[in-house]
Design a protein around this motif. Structure first.
Motif, PDB file in Angstrom:
ATOM      1  N   SER A   1      51.502   5.739  10.545  1.00 55.87           N
ATOM      2  CA  SER A   1      50.581   5.983   9.425  1.00 55.87           C
ATOM      3  C   SER A   1      50.838   7.328   8.747  1.00 55.87           C
ATOM      4  O   SER A   1      50.451   7.531   7.590  1.00 55.87           O
ATOM      5  N   ASN A   2      51.513   8.247   9.448  1.00 57.77           N
ATOM      6  CA  ASN A   2      51.780   9.571   8.887  1.00 57.77           C
ATOM      7  C   ASN A   2      53.177   9.696   8.280  1.00 57.77           C
ATOM      8  O   ASN A   2      53.615  10.796   7.937  1.00 57.77           O
ATOM      9  N   VAL A   3      53.880   8.580   8.164  1.00 57.94           N
ATOM     10  CA  VAL A   3      55.245   8.591   7.627  1.00 57.94           C
ATOM     11  C   VAL A   3      55.242   7.925   6.244  1.00 57.94           C
ATOM     12  O   VAL A   3      54.564   6.919   6.016  1.00 57.94           O
ATOM     13  N   GLU A   4      56.010   8.472   5.348  1.00 54.15           N
ATOM     14  CA  GLU A   4      56.163   7.888   4.017  1.00 54.15           C
ATOM     15  C   GLU A   4      57.029   6.639   4.127  1.00 54.15           C
ATOM     16  O   GLU A   4      58.193   6.702   4.544  1.00 54.15           O
ATOM     17  N   LEU A   5      56.473   5.487   3.732  1.00 57.32           N
ATOM     18  CA  LEU A   5      57.169   4.217   3.931  1.00 57.32           C
ATOM     19  C   LEU A   5      57.659   3.574   2.634  1.00 57.32           C
ATOM     20  O   LEU A   5      57.938   2.379   2.598  1.00 57.32           O
ATOM     21  N   ASN A   6      57.795   4.348   1.584  1.00 60.13           N
ATOM     22  CA  ASN A   6      58.214   3.788   0.289  1.00 60.13           C
ATOM     23  C   ASN A   6      59.551   3.060   0.363  1.00 60.13           C
ATOM     24  O   ASN A   6      59.765   2.061  -0.317  1.00 60.13           O
ATOM     25  N   SER A   7      60.467   3.578   1.182  1.00 64.48           N
ATOM     26  CA  SER A   7      61.802   2.975   1.271  1.00 64.48           C
ATOM     27  C   SER A   7      62.019   2.265   2.610  1.00 64.48           C
ATOM     28  O   SER A   7      63.133   1.898   2.941  1.00 64.48           O
ATOM     29  N   LYS A   8      60.938   2.121   3.385  1.00 61.21           N
ATOM     30  CA  LYS A   8      61.066   1.535   4.724  1.00 61.21           C
ATOM     31  C   LYS A   8      60.151   0.323   4.887  1.00 61.21           C
ATOM     32  O   LYS A   8      59.009   0.321   4.435  1.00 61.21           O
ATOM     33  N   PHE A   9      60.699  -0.687   5.549  1.00 62.90           N
ATOM     34  CA  PHE A   9      59.909  -1.841   5.985  1.00 62.90           C
ATOM     35  C   PHE A   9      59.860  -1.749   7.511  1.00 62.90           C
ATOM     36  O   PHE A   9      60.878  -1.983   8.180  1.00 62.90           O
ATOM     37  N   VAL A  10      58.716  -1.372   8.046  1.00 60.19           N
ATOM     38  CA  VAL A  10      58.581  -1.160   9.496  1.00 60.19           C
ATOM     39  C   VAL A  10      57.912  -2.382  10.115  1.00 60.19           C
ATOM     40  O   VAL A  10      56.838  -2.821   9.680  1.00 60.19           O
ATOM     41  N   ILE A  11      58.565  -2.935  11.138  1.00 58.22           N
ATOM     42  CA  ILE A  11      58.037  -4.113  11.832  1.00 58.22           C
ATOM     43  C   ILE A  11      57.799  -3.769  13.301  1.00 58.22           C
ATOM     44  O   ILE A  11      58.726  -3.348  14.000  1.00 58.22           O
ATOM     45  N   LEU A  12      56.575  -3.937  13.740  1.00 59.17           N
ATOM     46  CA  LEU A  12      56.205  -3.711  15.139  1.00 59.17           C
ATOM     47  C   LEU A  12      55.964  -5.076  15.781  1.00 59.17           C
ATOM     48  O   LEU A  12      55.109  -5.844  15.328  1.00 59.17           O
ATOM     49  N   ASP A  13      56.729  -5.382  16.806  1.00 58.69           N
ATOM     50  CA  ASP A  13      56.614  -6.657  17.508  1.00 58.69           C
ATOM     51  C   ASP A  13      55.788  -6.448  18.774  1.00 58.69           C
ATOM     52  O   ASP A  13      56.066  -5.544  19.572  1.00 58.69           O
ATOM     53  N   TYR A  14      54.755  -7.270  18.971  1.00 58.47           N
ATOM     54  CA  TYR A  14      53.811  -7.028  20.072  1.00 58.47           C
ATOM     55  C   TYR A  14      53.361  -8.366  20.667  1.00 58.47           C
ATOM     56  O   TYR A  14      52.758  -9.185  19.974  1.00 58.47           O
TER      57      TYR A  14
END
Length: 328
Positions: A79-92
């Motif tokens: 939540s504290n990272v700029e994600l404009n150029s990133k697609f972050v996927i968390l698998d759980y």
């Protein structure tokens, strides 16, 4: 953009769909996959906090994040990272139906700062069959037939489906066309051995088992076949009238599925339907005798009284003796 994919093992299929979607919409995007089980979470965090000077878009994936034990902290870091150029996927992976309030509270918080999509996959035996049906544009019966050959591992299912689609190149699905290119799991060969034993084609079966040494796999498979047939026979004696076509069988099966549990859940109706066709080949008395013989041979093999090859060949001959005695 942040994606949180959680739930049963079949969530892998949603994960593959999501990756394909992101790649289609962002040609040339780079993909980086890290696995907590392989202790790659530190590499994930390093990559998460690194912004390339070239400004390219990236997909960052952290697989099996439930193994961390503090996934809420991971969500807070994201939540504290700029994600404009990133697609972050968390698998759980989530076991059972109990909801982790702390986890979903953290997801609510991050959604106030970042665009979040939560993809939750419930445990459902239809997930894989629906995926195969939709991907290959075939009915559920054909899908279950194919799954019986290739297995239910989501990664393998996707690879096989992609291979089939590539091979067909837009042509309509035809099992006879594709059966030569798929990677068949060994369980299917054992299933075929059981079917051939019931039909009387025993020399092929014995030759296959002598070559592969899959004696115990065959024993458990034919034991399961006979046990299922015995249950079906007893249910018919109690008044259940199962139909010979699959769609009608599925409706009736809903009333009796509690008798056919496999790995703590009801067996898929197609698996039971596939056995139902053999019901008229054995009387209930003979099914009980074969079931007892399976138990006896398993006990004698495990206690060292009987070599595996001799025990299983004896069982094959016994099944055929009882089968042909009924029809002689």
């Amino acid at each position: 953009m942040f994606y949180f994919i959680c739930g049963a093992a079949t969530r892998e299929l949603k994960y593959f769909d999501l990756l394909d979607k992101i790649k289609r919409e962002n040609p040339g995007i780079q993909e980086f996959v890290y696995d907590v089980v392989l202790k790659e979470d530190d590499k994930f965090f390093e990559k998460l906090n690194f912004n390339s000077i070239f400004g390219g878009k990236e997909i960052l994936v952290l697989k099996r994040s439930e193994k961390l034990g503090n996934v809420e902290e991971v969500i807070h870091l994201i939540s504290n990272v700029e994600l404009n150029s990133k697609f972050v996927i968390l698998d759980y992976q989530i076991e059972g139906t109990k909801k982790n309030e702390k986890l979903f509270s953290a997801l609510d918080e991050i959604s106030k700062k970042t665009k979040v999509e939560i993809i939750k996959v419930e445990e459902d035996e239809k997930n894989i069959s629906n995926y195969v049906s939709e991907s290959l544009k075939i009915d559920n019966k054909e899908a279950m037939k194919l799954i019986g050959l290739i297995g239910e591992n989501p990664f393998k299912v996707k690879n096989e489906v992609d291979k089939i689609n590539s091979f067909l190149d837009g042509e309509k699905y035809d099992f006879e066309k594709i059966k030569g290119i798929i990677s068949i799991q060994k369980e299917y060969f054992i299933y075929e051995c059981v079917e051939k034993t019931i039909k009387g084609e025993i020399f092929e079966v014995i030759e296959y088992l002598n070559k592969t040494k899959e004696y115990m796999g065959f024993l458990y498979s034919i034991y399961n076949e006979m046990d299922t047939l015995l249950k079906l026979s007893e249910l018919e004696d109690e008044g259940f009238r199962l139909k010979g076509d699959y769609n009608s069988f599925k409706v009736e099966y809903e009333k009796i599925k509690q008798y056919f549990y496999v790995n703590k859940r009801p067996a898929h109706p197609y698996a039971v339907f596939n056995k139902y066709k053999n019901l008229r080949k054995f009387s209930k008395k003979k099914l009980k005798r074969i079931n007892y013989k399976c138990w006896e041979i398993e006990k004698d093999i495990k206690t060292g009284k009987l070599p595996m090859d001799i025990g299983i060949e004896t069982l094959i001959l016994e099944v055929n003796r009882w089968f042909f005695y009924k029809y002689k």
